[in-house]
Design an enzyme around this catalytic site. Structure first.
Site: not given
Ligand SMILES: N[C@@H](CC(=O)c1ccccc1NC=O)C(=O)O
Length: 327
Positions: A129, A252, A298
């Site tokens: 990510s 995802d 994801h």
């Molecule tokens: N768990 C994260 C959300 C997250 O990790 C995320 C959400 C949408 C698209 C990508 C993500 N993470 C990428 O590193 C949060 O709490 O903000």
């Protein structure tokens, strides 16, 4: 005792500046596998520990050319669901990082690992990510080489200077002494503006991007590995790189496939160029870009670990085919 994991601090400013390390038998030839976690630059529940499941699968898989594992924690930006009291919270625990803090911490961790284990270019950077964003930023010209220089923002007109991408207020970590031979991006974010635009109805996307990079969209482009071409991008910056693997799951639900598509396009330019390596080192300078379909949601990639492990094993197989890893 062999194969013992330890967690060490690579910085003094923040308690998140730690890296967990497992050195396998030192005589073993092979690559260091270095993981950069995701969590949208801000989720305090996602740390260096999120590599544990993957590492244990890989340790139980015999015959892999792996010399060691490392998993990097880095300073995080603020998260609205995890507020902290600025008065009672120690600055070493307070999460208010802004770009370039995250990438500078990753660089500092890599410098620490290199000083301690001297693996040269024999390492694979693996990012999940936003960790995949950080992994490619490590080898982007605009983020790593020209670190204190004014940045020309527009991709189509690189002569227009629009500000500074990544000048750091504090001391800079030393520049990389050796770039990774391979990078594996899993469920990666590679284009910030495109990510926001693909999810116009979900404000969290814009919020976490602004939380890490403020609201300057030209800066977003400047740090997006799928946006920057030539010397400012991965294309010109990752000189000694040989292999890029982009893994993505159709299931995802958070990062859509257009992220991978943009990055693949940018890496195809890099792939056409020959790797820059000392003549005596090898017989060819080929590069490979591979797209790897994986399965699952994801965060399942690292929670279960099997898909992340699969992507890493795939990369090691590719390196073997290229004659770059012991059989
Ligand atoms: N768990 C994260 C959300 C997250 O990790 C995320 C959400 C949408 C698209 C990508 C993500 N993470 C990428 O590193 C949060 O709490 O903000």
């Amino acid at each position: 005792m062999p194969n013992q994991s330890r967690t060490v601090a690579y910085g003094r400013v923040h308690n998140l500046q730690i890296v967990s390390v497992t050195q396998l038998a030192p005589e073993r030839e092979g690559y260091w596998v270095i993981f950069i976690h995701g969590g949208a630059w801000r989720d305090p529940a996602v740390t260096n520990n999120s590599f544990d499941a993957t590492e244990s699968i890989l340790r139980d898989t015999p015959g892999l050319p792996i010399a060691g594992f490392a998993s990097i924690s880095y300073r995080l930006s603020a998260h609205p669901n995890h507020p902290q009291d600025p008065i009672s919270t120690s600055p070493k625990d307070f999460r208010d990082a802004k770009h370039p803090n995250h990438i500078r911490d990753v660089e500092a961790a890599l410098a620490f690992l290199q000083n301690t284990y001297s693996f040269g270019g024999r390492y694979i950077l693996v990012g999940h990510s936003c960790g995949a964003t950080l992994a490619f930023q490590v080898v982007m010209g605009a983020v790593s080489n020209h670190r204190e220089q004014a940045f020309s923002g527009a991709t189509e007109n690189p002569e227009i200077s629009v500000g500074v991408v990544s000048a750091s207020p504090g001391p800079l970590p030393p520049p990389l002494t050796a770039q990774p031979t391979a990078i594996v991006g899993v469920a990666g974010i590679y284009d910030l503006r495109r990510l926001r635009d693909s999810h116009p109805d979900i404000s969290a996307y814009r919020e976490f991007i602004e939380g890490a990079f403020e609201a300057d969209e030209l800066l977003w482009d400047g740090v997006s590995p799928a946006q920057m071409a030539g010397s400012r991008g991965v294309e010109g910056g990752w000189k000694s790189g040989r292999l890029a693997v982009l893994a993505h799951s159709k299931e995802d639900e958070l990062v859509d496939e257009s992220q991978l598509e943009g990055m693949e396009e940018s890496l195809r330019q890099w792939e056409k160029l020959e790797a820059q390596i000392p003549v005596q080192e090898l017989s060819h300078r080929d590069r490979r870009v591979r797209v790897l379909p994986i399965s699952g949601a994801h965060d399942e990639a690292w929670e279960r670990g099997d898909q992340l492990a699969y992507a890493i094993i795939y990369a090691l197989e590719q390196l073997r085919e290229m004659g770059l890893a012991p059989q």
